[in-house]
Design an enzyme around this catalytic site. Sequence first.
Site, PDB file in Angstrom:
ATOM      1  N   CYS A  59      45.562  22.418  56.018  1.00 46.08           N
ATOM      2  CA  CYS A  59      44.775  22.603  55.034  1.00 46.08           C
ATOM      3  C   CYS A  59      44.816  21.825  53.583  1.00 46.08           C
ATOM      4  O   CYS A  59      43.611  21.495  52.863  1.00 46.08           O
ATOM      5  CB  CYS A  59      44.361  23.949  54.468  1.00 46.08           C
ATOM      6  SG  CYS A  59      43.945  25.065  55.895  1.00 46.08           S
ATOM      7  N   HIS A  63      40.441  24.527  48.185  1.00 50.64           N
ATOM      8  CA  HIS A  63      40.269  24.492  49.719  1.00 50.64           C
ATOM      9  C   HIS A  63      39.615  25.868  50.159  1.00 50.64           C
ATOM     10  O   HIS A  63      40.009  26.905  49.455  1.00 50.64           O
ATOM     11  CB  HIS A  63      41.790  24.697  50.305  1.00 50.64           C
ATOM     12  CG  HIS A  63      41.779  25.043  51.809  1.00 50.64           C
ATOM     13  ND1 HIS A  63      40.769  24.393  52.904  1.00 50.64           N
ATOM     14  CD2 HIS A  63      42.420  25.827  52.434  1.00 50.64           C
ATOM     15  CE1 HIS A  63      40.979  25.196  53.800  1.00 50.64           C
ATOM     16  NE2 HIS A  63      42.116  26.057  53.819  1.00 50.64           N
ATOM     17  N   ASN A 114      36.605  28.547  57.069  1.00 47.45           N
ATOM     18  CA  ASN A 114      37.555  27.764  56.481  1.00 47.45           C
ATOM     19  C   ASN A 114      37.741  26.651  57.710  1.00 47.45           C
ATOM     20  O   ASN A 114      38.008  26.581  58.803  1.00 47.45           O
ATOM     21  CB  ASN A 114      38.939  28.416  56.659  1.00 47.45           C
ATOM     22  CG  ASN A 114      40.124  27.702  56.509  1.00 47.45           C
ATOM     23  OD1 ASN A 114      40.141  26.449  56.549  1.00 47.45           O
ATOM     24  ND2 ASN A 114      41.194  28.329  56.169  1.00 47.45           N
TER      25      ASN A 114
HETATM   26  N1  COA Z   1      37.685  42.192  62.615  1.00 44.89           N
HETATM   27  C1  COA Z   1      37.930  43.440  62.508  1.00 44.89           C
HETATM   28  N2  COA Z   1      38.935  44.069  62.319  1.00 44.89           N
HETATM   29  C2  COA Z   1      40.031  43.149  62.058  1.00 44.89           C
HETATM   30  C3  COA Z   1      39.884  41.713  62.351  1.00 44.89           C
HETATM   31  C4  COA Z   1      38.751  41.395  62.435  1.00 44.89           C
HETATM   32  N3  COA Z   1      38.371  39.907  62.596  1.00 44.89           N
HETATM   33  N4  COA Z   1      41.130  40.742  61.991  1.00 44.89           N
HETATM   34  C5  COA Z   1      41.973  41.993  61.764  1.00 44.89           C
HETATM   35  N5  COA Z   1      41.207  43.053  61.881  1.00 44.89           N
HETATM   36  C6  COA Z   1      42.093  44.527  61.605  1.00 44.89           C
HETATM   37  C7  COA Z   1      43.539  44.369  61.964  1.00 44.89           C
HETATM   38  O1  COA Z   1      43.967  44.535  63.177  1.00 44.89           O
HETATM   39  C8  COA Z   1      43.920  45.681  60.761  1.00 44.89           C
HETATM   40  O2  COA Z   1      43.803  46.830  61.800  1.00 44.89           O
HETATM   41  P1  COA Z   1      44.864  48.074  61.876  1.00 44.89           P
HETATM   42  O3  COA Z   1      44.685  48.621  60.473  1.00 44.89           O
HETATM   43  O4  COA Z   1      44.112  49.068  62.807  1.00 44.89           O
HETATM   44  O5  COA Z   1      45.866  47.692  62.115  1.00 44.89           O
HETATM   45  C9  COA Z   1      42.950  45.672  59.986  1.00 44.89           C
HETATM   46  O6  COA Z   1      41.899  44.938  60.410  1.00 44.89           O
HETATM   47  C10 COA Z   1      43.467  45.476  58.680  1.00 44.89           C
HETATM   48  O7  COA Z   1      44.212  43.909  58.828  1.00 44.89           O
HETATM   49  P2  COA Z   1      44.905  42.910  57.924  1.00 44.89           P
HETATM   50  O8  COA Z   1      45.573  42.067  58.548  1.00 44.89           O
HETATM   51  O9  COA Z   1      45.824  44.108  56.989  1.00 44.89           O
HETATM   52  O10 COA Z   1      43.735  42.577  57.194  1.00 44.89           O
HETATM   53  P3  COA Z   1      43.613  41.986  55.762  1.00 44.89           P
HETATM   54  O11 COA Z   1      43.016  42.619  54.727  1.00 44.89           O
HETATM   55  O12 COA Z   1      44.776  41.128  55.264  1.00 44.89           O
HETATM   56  O13 COA Z   1      42.610  40.618  55.986  1.00 44.89           O
HETATM   57  C11 COA Z   1      42.732  38.361  56.620  1.00 44.89           C
HETATM   58  C12 COA Z   1      42.825  39.881  57.131  1.00 44.89           C
HETATM   59  C13 COA Z   1      43.261  37.599  57.785  1.00 44.89           C
HETATM   60  C14 COA Z   1      41.268  38.199  56.551  1.00 44.89           C
HETATM   61  C15 COA Z   1      43.590  38.173  55.274  1.00 44.89           C
HETATM   62  O14 COA Z   1      44.859  38.491  55.419  1.00 44.89           O
HETATM   63  C16 COA Z   1      43.639  36.692  55.151  1.00 44.89           C
HETATM   64  O15 COA Z   1      42.470  36.073  54.836  1.00 44.89           O
HETATM   65  N6  COA Z   1      44.787  36.058  54.918  1.00 44.89           N
HETATM   66  C17 COA Z   1      44.679  34.705  54.476  1.00 44.89           C
HETATM   67  C18 COA Z   1      44.429  33.848  55.662  1.00 44.89           C
HETATM   68  C19 COA Z   1      44.175  32.529  55.401  1.00 44.89           C
HETATM   69  O16 COA Z   1      43.446  32.146  54.391  1.00 44.89           O
HETATM   70  N7  COA Z   1      44.505  31.566  56.227  1.00 44.89           N
HETATM   71  C20 COA Z   1      44.478  29.857  56.076  1.00 44.89           C
HETATM   72  C21 COA Z   1      45.121  29.550  55.101  1.00 44.89           C
HETATM   73  S1  COA Z   1      44.775  28.017  54.669  1.00 44.89           S
END
Ligand code: COA
Length: 336
Positions: free
Chosen positions: A118, A263, A293
């Site tokens: 990214c 980004h 993204n």
């Molecule tokens: N839909 C529904 N539920 C989902 C899901 C989806 N697409 N993806 C994950 N979950 C679930 C998980 O399995 C978890 O379930 P559990 O509590 O039963 O175990 C729950 O949602 C919470 O997951 P978690 O990973 O703690 O969520 P989060 O609040 O951290 O959000 C992201 C997940 C990926 C959206 C977040 O961590 C994020 O945006 N991180 C940065 C990612 C990023 O920007 N990457 C690119 C960088 S350039």
Amino acid sequence: MDKHKIKKSKITGIGFHVPEHVVTNQDLSTFMDTSDEWIQIRTGIQKRRWVSRDEAVSDLAIPAAKKAMAEANVFPKDIDLVIVATLSSDYFFPGVSSQLQDKLGLRTVGAFDIKVACSAFVYGISIADQYLRSGTCHTALVVGAEAQTKFINKTTKGRDMAVLFGDGAGAAILQVSNNESGILSTHLHCEGKNLYNLWMEGPGSSSPDQINAMTNEQANTYEPLMNGQEVFKNAVVRFPEVIQEALDHNNLSINDVSLIIPHQANLRIIQSVAKRLNLGLDKMYINIQRYGNTTAASIPIAICEALAEGKICKGDLIILAAFGAGYTWASAAIRW
Ligand code: COA
């Protein structure tokens, strides 16, 4: 131009192209366990574009490049450097830059891809800026293009990534500036110890036997993996840090900034960065709701839309800021 003055490079044309196919959160919920509400609350994304089965990243990069060239009034013969920022090239090798050199009818100029996730568009701008300021090149084409969704697991197993990413391309022409406008500075970083929080193992030479790995039990290594929470925690620190680095380098303050083009990783990351910088959200350009993204393409697409919406004016101080796999992060300060 005063020959004792340090030369600058500037963006003289910019364009973008996204695939036709729109995928809404509702669409995703028909083939994986997710919901519009979950995606919007956690990421701010409403929809994204996906390439079709027979589209590759070059199909996005070429029209974006043509638009940037047209806007800059640049002809194929003028371009003397091509940099493509992508993780999702048409082929494992060579890079998309070779296809652009051919399909755009360019001279046999230097052309290469960079794989910095990214952060890659800002890295590409930085490289082009060095070539232009040194006088080695006069007109550079820098493209950020991705068809990442070809690599993403579109089942519930891959939902954490599948809901985030979209496809698209943006391109910029950079030329030497004859006035005060242009790139003031660029700042690049990498911290490889965290790379396994956002990575894709194959195809890669870490496999003892790549050909067999591609055909049997290791096939599941051919999808990107992410520790979302760790990525989030790092991003909200590195974004403000690298924005501040750009300001400090130029003896500027956050109050001088007209617009930050971050980004587009996650709306909550952008909101957190604004808060840490003590900035209103109106100073952060946001279009993640429409495209998700798009990795290396997100910043050039955002610049195009910010310009079209009248959010960037001549003389404005613009900061580009990126964070991504590697971990890499980068910024560029631009006087528009
Ligand atoms: N839909 C529904 N539920 C989902 C899901 C989806 N697409 N993806 C994950 N979950 C679930 C998980 O399995 C978890 O379930 P559990 O509590 O039963 O175990 C729950 O949602 C919470 O997951 P978690 O990973 O703690 O969520 P989060 O609040 O951290 O959000 C992201 C997940 C990926 C959206 C977040 O961590 C994020 O945006 N991180 C940065 C990612 C990023 O920007 N990457 C690119 C960088 S350039």
